[in-house]
Design a protein around this motif. Structure first.
Motif, PDB file in Angstrom:
ATOM      1  N   LEU A   1       9.852  13.716  52.690  1.00 51.43           N
ATOM      2  CA  LEU A   1      11.489  13.598  52.283  1.00 51.43           C
ATOM      3  C   LEU A   1      12.532  12.831  53.072  1.00 51.43           C
ATOM      4  N   GLY A   2      12.231  13.014  54.412  1.00 49.77           N
ATOM      5  CA  GLY A   2      13.150  12.362  55.405  1.00 49.77           C
ATOM      6  C   GLY A   2      12.961  10.867  55.118  1.00 49.77           C
ATOM      7  N   LEU A   3      11.602  10.130  54.837  1.00 48.03           N
ATOM      8  CA  LEU A   3      11.599   8.743  54.746  1.00 48.03           C
ATOM      9  C   LEU A   3      12.225   8.498  53.257  1.00 48.03           C
ATOM     10  N   LEU A   4      12.014   9.411  52.352  1.00 48.02           N
ATOM     11  CA  LEU A   4      12.852   9.197  50.872  1.00 48.02           C
ATOM     12  C   LEU A   4      14.382   9.091  51.218  1.00 48.02           C
ATOM     13  N   ALA A   5      14.708   9.869  51.987  1.00 48.79           N
ATOM     14  CA  ALA A   5      16.160   9.851  52.257  1.00 48.79           C
ATOM     15  C   ALA A   5      16.826   8.345  52.994  1.00 48.79           C
TER      16      ALA A   5
ATOM     17  N   VAL B   1      18.573  15.347  55.463  1.00 47.95           N
ATOM     18  CA  VAL B   1      17.618  15.912  54.655  1.00 47.95           C
ATOM     19  C   VAL B   1      16.445  16.445  55.550  1.00 47.95           C
ATOM     20  N   THR B   2      16.240  15.867  56.733  1.00 45.52           N
ATOM     21  CA  THR B   2      15.102  16.411  57.820  1.00 45.52           C
ATOM     22  C   THR B   2      15.698  17.552  58.181  1.00 45.52           C
ATOM     23  N   THR B   3      17.150  17.804  58.681  1.00 51.18           N
ATOM     24  CA  THR B   3      17.499  19.064  59.010  1.00 51.18           C
ATOM     25  C   THR B   3      17.329  20.159  58.150  1.00 51.18           C
ATOM     26  N   VAL B   4      17.944  19.777  56.923  1.00 50.89           N
ATOM     27  CA  VAL B   4      17.922  20.977  55.861  1.00 50.89           C
ATOM     28  C   VAL B   4      16.650  21.097  55.424  1.00 50.89           C
ATOM     29  N   ALA B   5      15.733  20.251  55.396  1.00 45.19           N
ATOM     30  CA  ALA B   5      14.307  20.546  55.150  1.00 45.19           C
ATOM     31  C   ALA B   5      13.399  21.518  56.034  1.00 45.19           C
ATOM     32  N   PHE B   6      13.652  21.199  57.255  1.00 45.90           N
ATOM     33  CA  PHE B   6      13.191  22.073  58.352  1.00 45.90           C
ATOM     34  C   PHE B   6      13.909  23.515  58.413  1.00 45.90           C
TER      35      PHE B   6
ATOM     36  N   GLY C   1      14.644  20.103  63.100  1.00 46.27           N
ATOM     37  CA  GLY C   1      14.825  19.149  62.308  1.00 46.27           C
ATOM     38  C   GLY C   1      15.624  17.948  62.553  1.00 46.27           C
ATOM     39  N   LEU C   2      16.789  18.184  63.088  1.00 49.45           N
ATOM     40  CA  LEU C   2      17.368  17.107  63.645  1.00 49.45           C
ATOM     41  C   LEU C   2      16.903  16.531  64.687  1.00 49.45           C
ATOM     42  N   THR C   3      16.405  17.306  65.684  1.00 50.28           N
ATOM     43  CA  THR C   3      15.618  16.744  66.876  1.00 50.28           C
ATOM     44  C   THR C   3      14.700  15.621  66.498  1.00 50.28           C
ATOM     45  N   VAL C   4      13.633  16.115  65.704  1.00 47.20           N
ATOM     46  CA  VAL C   4      12.870  15.221  64.966  1.00 47.20           C
ATOM     47  C   VAL C   4      13.053  13.994  64.324  1.00 47.20           C
ATOM     48  N   ALA C   5      14.178  14.293  63.724  1.00 43.51           N
ATOM     49  CA  ALA C   5      14.671  13.043  62.820  1.00 43.51           C
ATOM     50  C   ALA C   5      15.320  12.099  64.029  1.00 43.51           C
ATOM     51  N   VAL C   6      16.098  12.528  64.911  1.00 40.04           N
ATOM     52  CA  VAL C   6      16.589  11.440  65.930  1.00 40.04           C
ATOM     53  C   VAL C   6      15.634  10.876  66.823  1.00 40.04           C
ATOM     54  N   ALA C   7      14.463  11.689  66.970  1.00 41.46           N
ATOM     55  CA  ALA C   7      13.232  11.144  67.778  1.00 41.46           C
ATOM     56  C   ALA C   7      12.625  10.025  67.073  1.00 41.46           C
ATOM     57  N   TYR C   8      12.647  10.390  65.594  1.00 41.17           N
ATOM     58  CA  TYR C   8      11.953   9.317  65.001  1.00 41.17           C
ATOM     59  C   TYR C   8      12.651   8.108  64.584  1.00 41.17           C
TER      60      TYR C   8
END
Length: 322
Positions: free
Chosen positions: A244-248, A264-269, A279-286
């Motif tokens: 979902l994060g990639l889709l966003a 999206v990653t924040t909301v999904a987590f 979720g936000l930490t993972v998205a920023v790291a990615y």
């Protein structure tokens, strides 16, 4: 009017990031920066090499279907440069525009060169959309989060509406009056090229497989970011969130890929109980690892010689397989 679109996209992307930081806090961003170590950096560079080669190979297949010569080594270098420019420039597509125009000039047909890039990017996006929709349908909790919890603030909503209005107005102007015949002619040419460059029997299986391989590489990098950020969730639980994060990222409201992906990653987590902050930490790291993975593109940008200005060879000499 066309010039307003990049600025509106920038406004929406920045608005999303500001809203997330205001809601979750800056701690998640700091944690993401601290989580990235030498192992994650090396993994990002290795995965970035694989995904770039897969994307370049897909581009070669499409270009060959359109009758354009494109060696794989040149395609890899141009893709590295394009991904780097996409990551550091606000519009998010200027790198692809550059490689399409550059290849078109070298091949003697700028229009077809640009269409080859558009077709291969859209093919990859369609594969991602199909996988993402499948994940949403198979995960009712995530579907509810995507449609209920992910409500943009007033600034983001206004920006998205403004982008839509500008795009629709531009499209309407393009098909009015004298531009209508040109639009219809371009549409016919585009459809013919799509059939030859993507949907021919010798092209579409490879395009689909390479798109899936590229998606797998992106997911692998997301898993690296998640593990580095301290997520110990099983892969079966983690992968749908990452898809979902990639889709966003495909939404045209980002700043070099940033914005909707983090939202999206924040909301999904948060929706599955892993925590919005994680979720936000993972998205920023990615996002950071993704930028690191395309750093070889900076070397290509600085060292690769400009396009040749020599006379273009005749068409018969240009048509060859990758």
């Amino acid at each position: 009017m066309r010039r307003l679109v990049p600025w509106l996209r920038l406004l929406v992307g920045v608005g999303i990031l500001v809203a997330l930081v205001a809601r979750v806090g800056t701690g998640a961003v700091v944690d993401a920066m601290r989580a990235i170590g030498i192992g994650s950096v090396l993994a990002a560079l290795g995965i970035g090499l694989l995904t770039t080669v897969f994307s370049a190979w897909r581009w070669c297949l499409v270009a060959r279907g359109l009758g354009l010569r494109l060696p794989l080594a040149d395609a890899v270098a141009d893709c590295y440069r394009a991904v780097f420019l996409n990551s550091v420039l606000p519009a998010g597509v200027l790198g692809d525009v550059h490689r399409g125009v550059n290849h078109g000039r070298q091949a003697g047909d700028v229009g077809r060169g640009v269409r080859a890039v558009v077709f291969e990017r859209v093919a990859g996006l369609l594969v991602l959309v199909v996988v993402g929709v499948g994940v949403l349908l198979a995960q009712p909790t995530l579907l509810a989060a995507a449609t209920v919890d992910l409500v943009p603030g007033p600034v983001v909503a206004f920006g998205a509406l403004a982008v839509l209005v500008v795009v629709l107005a531009f499209a309407a102007a393009a098909v009015r009056g004298e531009g209508a015949s040109r639009f219809r002619g371009a549409l016919r040419t585009g459809l013919a090229d799509v059939r030859a460059g993507v949907f021919s029997l010798g092209t579409w299986p490879g395009v689909v497989l390479l798109s899936l391989a590229t998606l797998a590489g992106y997911l692998a990098l997301f898993v690296v970011a998640a593990r580095a950020s301290g997520s110990h969730a099983a892969l079966g639980e983690l992968l749908p969130l990452l898809v979902l994060g990639l889709l966003a990222m495909g939404l045209p409201l980002n700043v070099g890929g940033w914005g909707p992906r983090e939202a999206v990653t924040t909301v999904a987590f948060g929706a599955v109980g892993f925590g919005a902050a994680q979720g936000l930490t993972v998205a920023v790291a990615y996002g950071t690892l993704s930028l690191i993975s395309c750093l070889p593109g900076l070397g290509v940008l600085l060292l690769r010689r400009p396009i040749s200005r020599c006379p273009v060879p005749p068409p018969a000499a240009r048509v060859a397989e990758c």
